[in-house]
Design an enzyme around this catalytic site. Structure first.
Site, short mmCIF file in Angstrom:
data_model
loop_
_atom_site.label_atom_id
_atom_site.label_comp_id
_atom_site.label_asym_id
_atom_site.label_seq_id
_atom_site.Cartn_x
_atom_site.Cartn_y
_atom_site.Cartn_z
N ASP A 101 1.00 -1.15 0.03
CA ASP A 101 -0.11 -0.14 -0.10
C ASP A 101 0.94 1.33 -0.04
OD1 ASP A 101 -3.30 0.36 1.55
OD2 ASP A 101 -2.03 1.66 0.24
C1 GLC Z 1 -4.36 4.07 -0.51
C2 GLC Z 1 -5.18 2.84 -0.18
C3 GLC Z 1 -5.12 2.13 -1.10
C4 GLC Z 1 -5.02 2.51 -2.58
C5 GLC Z 1 -3.69 3.29 -2.60
C6 GLC Z 1 -3.24 3.69 -3.84
O1 GLC Z 1 -3.89 4.87 0.63
O2 GLC Z 1 -5.03 2.52 1.31
O3 GLC Z 1 -6.33 1.28 -1.14
O4 GLC Z 1 -5.22 1.66 -3.58
O5 GLC Z 1 -3.41 4.32 -1.28
O6 GLC Z 1 -4.26 4.85 -3.95
#
Ligand code: GLC
Length: 745
Positions: A271
């Protein structure tokens, strides 16, 4: 448990050629380039770190995210393909969670359809539009099981149940990826957040998660396994600590479960900044240590924390990591790019998106999906459907004409909310009526979301003054007073659920309930439409408002779909994918729980709380129709089934009303004893069916080891017991039509 694997299917290249070309690429790549493939660069100005162009030119990037600009995609791709040392094309990724331009109901709503074709067809359109824009990869489906509605991200998942969640996960993977990874209208899907994120303590987003292996294996992991079986190309590791080990450094999750047990052949991305965050979380000593932990745990790609590109060369030089271990993490990334045909077709057609967005069928699918996702919670005295000859209708509430609340959370960068609101939908439905509108007092978060500052055209408005709120309140009451029928549109804004949007209460925010009570006191017929991304404790409304429609965050066509249902052009058939608690403090609340030594009805019955029953306001699986149904003739194919064998359960469903409608036949089982205690009820089959008035259909379910087996704490392995079972089939998790059977050794 293993169904036919669908991973990596394509007609464009053979697996032998994929392997041969990956070997050839690796043979000529430097270590820095190999590590570059493990690096996902932030393409937005808010993303810290070195410039994307520079990293790409040096061969230090395998993917770019947080960019939504077809022209820019091609510019960056040109640098990668023509200027970087090995010319390996980039993967462009973005969160296309429930629509790219045409917005669909939020995933929790799609799950409420209890119809896998709804997410499949919706995500098919989302993929077509996203790919036409030049995106290759979406960070969806989000398939975190959640039983605590205080968690804001419950909106992004499929609710509380692993069986329903698994069906929805597989359907979304099919929708995004289709049957051929080389299909120019599809994108790579990403099963997230692996794993357990929906169990953050007390629903507080990002908080640590503590789960037993039994809870993980029986409740949290099945939807992820279903995504693997559906051929999902990628996974995303979750932010939080799972049992004191951050998911992004969790070898048990990413090596033992995902690869050794499930045979996953794709790759895992972290993430956002999550590898570097392991230092902040007090897990890694420093960024070098964080990089090593992620790499050793099997985390292929670092989303924009740049710890891999900063440290991998030193880790290899000092012998902490081998180049072979780096290559093992690079292989699946190169293999997927080859299967997608990116080496042959790296660029987007900059004229395609306009044509794709002009397709009328896309909004038709959105309206259909929204209709099928809505749940009729209450309809006392058959107030709904309303007659179309009403002359004066008042549409009241802060969400009645709110486009972003109608579309919901997780809009892609640059998206301008364009939903048909409930007000617009009612006006379109009743062209000859006087349809008035008043928002009433505004609603806003007590603590603003940091996401707001990232929204396109962000301009913080000062809060309404008390005087302004009072004036708006009175204007709304007077507008209602002047009408024959009132439609209240209440709930939450799109920023009140989603990421970093947890809350302690599940009540209607602001003065909405006060306004509802004031309008109801006028004595007019009132219908309540809820727009929200989580269950809400609408206790007063449940006791005083005759008709309540749960519309969730229904997307681009939401207002039209609401009007279709309110005025009978569509019959509601959705069911709750998560129960509605009476209070936020009752969470976590779920139907599939173990009983106790003092269950309801026993002499020592303990009602769990002395200040009110924690039974759900509306139970899992609940949903009404404009017609009525009857379940009858419940049969099991055999009273006893051998351990490891299968049996069938059949039931007749009849439409006993006057209009066609949909019912969802739900099958629940209960194992009366075993190696472990088993939940009082567990969903193990469902089917949504359309029935004409008087029509009867027979629904058949199969029960075998996949449905009757479980991960046993006692045995510390998957097991199936010889034991007696109850089963129920009906319209929700309180179904009473009961049968029994026995599994014999
Ligand atoms: C965010 C989320 C995740 C998302 C990622 C990219 O913080 O937790 O679900 O896909 O960052 O945007």
């Amino acid at each position: 448990m293993n169904k036919a694997r669908k991973f990596g299917r394509t007609t464009s290249i053979s697996e032998a050629e994929v392997a041969q070309r990956v070997d050839a690429l690796l043979a000529k790549m430097s270590l820095a380039e190999k590590v570059g493939q493990l690096n996902q660069v932030g393409g937005a100005e808010f993303a810290p770190g070195p410039r994307a162009e520079d990293q790409i030119r040096a061969g230090g990037a395998g993917s770019v995210l947080w960019l939504n600009d077809t022209k820019k995609f091609n510019e960056l791709q040109k640098i990668a393909v023509e200027e970087s040392p090995s010319g390996i094309p980039l993967l462009f990724a973005l969160d296309v969670i429930h629509g790219y331009h045409t917005i669909f109901p939020v995933p929790l709503a799609m799950a409420a359809s209890w119809d896998p074709s709804v997410p499949e067809k919706s995500q098919t359109v989302a993929a077509r539009e996203a790919r036409a824009a030049g995106l290759h990869w979406t960070f969806g489906p989000m398939i975190d099981i959640c039983r605590d509605a205080r968690w804001g991200r419950i909106v992004e998942g499929a609710g509380e149940d692993p069986y329903l969640g698994a069906a929805m996960a597989a359907a979304q993977v099919r929708g995004f990826q289709g049957d051929d990874l080389a299909d120019p209208e599809r994108v790579l899907a990403c099963a997230k957040h692996f794993a357990g994120y929906g169990y953050s303590d007390a629903g507080r987003d990002y908080d640590p998660v503590f789960l037993s292996e039994t809870q993980l294996r029986n409740t949290v992991l099945p939807p992820f396994k279903a995504a693997v079986d559906a051929g999902v190309a990628t996974f995303m590791s979750a932010y939080m600590d799972l049992n004191d080990v951050p998911a992004s450094g969790n070898r048990w999750l990413m090596r033992q479960v995902l690869r050794e047990e499930w045979g996953f052949e794709g790759f895992v991305v972290s993430d956002a900044f999550a590898v570097g965050n392991m230092v902040i979380q007090g897990h890694a000593k420093d960024r070098r240590d964080a990089a090593l932990r992620g790499l050793k745990a099997g985390l292929n790609m670092d989303m924009s924390s740049y710890t891999y590109t900063e440290n991998a060369a030193d880790l290899v030089a000092k012998g902490d990591l081998s180049e072979a271990e780096v290559e093992e993490l690079v292989r699946p990334i190169l293999a997927l790019k080859l299967r997608m045909g990116l080496f042959e077709r790296p660029y987007a057609d900059e004229g395609l998106l306009e044509q794709v967005l002009a397709r009328p069928d896309h909004r038709e699918v959105s309206r259909w999906a929204a209709q099928r996702s809505m749940v009729l919670l209450k309809n006392e005295g058959g107030l709904l459907p309303l007659q179309k000859d009403i002359q004066k209708v008042a549409v009241i509430g802060p969400l009645a004409d709110n486009k972003s609340a109608t579309e919901g959370s997780w809009m892609v960068f640059g998206h301008q909310p364009a939903a048909v609101t409930v007000l617009a939908g009612v006006r379109a439905k009743l062209p000859n009526a006087e349809v008035t509108y008043a928002p009433g007092p505004e609603i806003r978060r007590d603590i603003p979301s940091w996401f707001e500052s990232m929204m396109a055209g962000y301009s913080p408005k000062p809060p309404e003054t008390p005087e302004e709120a009072d004036a708006a309140f009175q204007a709304a009451v007077e507008t209602a007073r002047a009408a024959d029928q009132v439609i209240m549109v209440l709930g939450e804004t799109d920023l009140m659920s989603g990421e970093a949007a947890s809350r302690a209460s599940l009540d209607l925010p602001g003065r909405q309930e006060e306004l509802l009570q004031a309008v109801a006191a006028l004595g007019k017929p009132v219908v309540l439409v809820l727009l929200n991304g989580r269950p809400l404790s609408v206790n007063w409304a449940a006791g005083h408002i005759p008709a309540i429609l749960e519309a969730w965050e229904p997307g681009s066509e939401g207002g039209n779909a609401v009007a279709d249902i309110l005025f009978g052009d569509a019959v509601p058939g959705g069911k709750l994918p998560v129960g509605f608690p009476r209070k936020g403090s009752h969470a976590p609340l779920y139907y599939a729980r173990n009983t106790t030594h003092s269950p309801e009805g026993s002499p020592m019955y303990n009602p769990r709380y002395w200040d009110g029953l924690p039974t759900p306001l509306y139970p899992f699986g609940h949903g009404l129709s404009y017609t009525t149904f009857e379940f009858s003739n419940l049969k099991v194919s055999m009273p006893q089934v051998k351990l490891g064998g299968s049996m069938t359960v059949s039931v007749d469903v009849t439409n006993t009303g006057k209009v066609p409608g949909d019912e969802v036949a739900q099958l629940y089982i209960h194992q009366r004893w075993g190696a472990d205690t088993r939940p009082m009820r567990e969903l193990k089959g469902f089917e949504r069916l359309t029935l004409q008035p008087g029509e009867t259909k027979t629904v058949t379910f199969e029960l075998g080891p996949a449905e009757l087996g479980y991960w046993s704490t006692n045995a510390s392995q998957w097991t199936q017991d010889a034991a007696a079972f109850d089963l129920w089939v009906g319209a929700d998790s309180l179904a009473t039509l009961q049968a029994e059977f026995e599994v014999v050794g």
